[in-house]
Design an enzyme around this catalytic site. Structure first.
Site, PDB file in Angstrom:
ATOM      1  N   GLY A 107     -18.018   5.893   6.170  1.00  0.00           N
ATOM      2  CA  GLY A 107     -18.359   4.569   5.665  1.00  0.00           C
ATOM      3  C   GLY A 107     -17.173   3.635   5.573  1.00  0.00           C
ATOM      4  N   CYS A 108     -16.013   4.094   6.010  1.00  0.00           N
ATOM      5  CA  CYS A 108     -14.814   3.265   6.006  1.00  0.00           C
ATOM      6  C   CYS A 108     -14.511   2.820   7.438  1.00  0.00           C
ATOM      7  CB  CYS A 108     -13.615   4.040   5.466  1.00  0.00           C
ATOM      8  SG  CYS A 108     -13.787   4.537   3.750  1.00  0.00           S
ATOM      9  N   ALA A 109     -14.077   1.586   7.593  1.00  0.00           N
ATOM     10  CA  ALA A 109     -13.705   1.097   8.917  1.00  0.00           C
ATOM     11  C   ALA A 109     -12.437   1.796   9.397  1.00  0.00           C
ATOM     12  CB  ALA A 109     -13.487  -0.412   8.882  1.00  0.00           C
ATOM     13  N   SER A 110     -11.568   2.146   8.482  1.00  0.00           N
ATOM     14  CA  SER A 110     -10.328   2.851   8.798  1.00  0.00           C
ATOM     15  C   SER A 110     -10.560   4.351   8.687  1.00  0.00           C
ATOM     16  CB  SER A 110      -9.224   2.457   7.810  1.00  0.00           C
ATOM     17  OG  SER A 110      -9.067   1.077   7.774  1.00  0.00           O
TER      18      SER A 110
END
Length: 142
Positions: A50-53
């Site tokens: 769920g994190c872009a990174s």
């Protein structure tokens, strides 16, 4: 639950800065101060979805001198601002008894920093995913 002293220090330091550029630099500096996570720990089981990174959180439970199980975790990211957000979360949670850590209103505490108004939607969602992951890990350990 009252916030950890290290988190209170971050809140106080945030208030010293006049603009968000300085606050971003401070958060990034907090991330730079963290020990990097060993590559061997950057595995799918520790990855936060769920994190872009790329984000990894590695929990641990230690027994304090008082015999109470306490939360700790290490983390890392390939984005410097996210490393800083991990450091902020570490300051909020680390060292708390598991029962207290499970009841932390992290988003409420983080709102004291005003981050939600200054993070991109992707970063904000990633921060929520990290909070959710810490909560899940804490509840599982408790």
């Amino acid at each position: 639950m009252t916030a950890q002293p290290r988190f209170e220090e971050i809140v106080e330091n945030f208030e010293l800065f006049d603009d968000w550029e300085d606050r971003y630099r401070y958060v990034i500096e907090l991330g730079r101060e963290m020990q990097p996570l060993d590559d061997a720990l950057k595995i799918p089981a520790h990855k936060v979805e769920g994190c872009a990174s790329q984000v990894w959180l590695v929990p641990s439970v230690t027994e304090g001198e008082d015999g109470v199980a306490r939360l700790d975790f290490r983390g890392d990211s390939d984005a410097m601002i996210v490393r800083g957000l991990i450091a902020v979360l570490h300051a909020l949670y680390s060292g708390l008894p598991l029962r207290e850590a499970a009841n932390v209103d992290a988003l409420g505490e983080l709102s004291r920093l005003g981050l939600e108004a200054h993070l991109s939607a992707q970063r904000s969602n990633g921060l929520k995913a990290m909070v959710q992951r810490i909560g899940d890990l804490t509840r599982a350990a408790a």
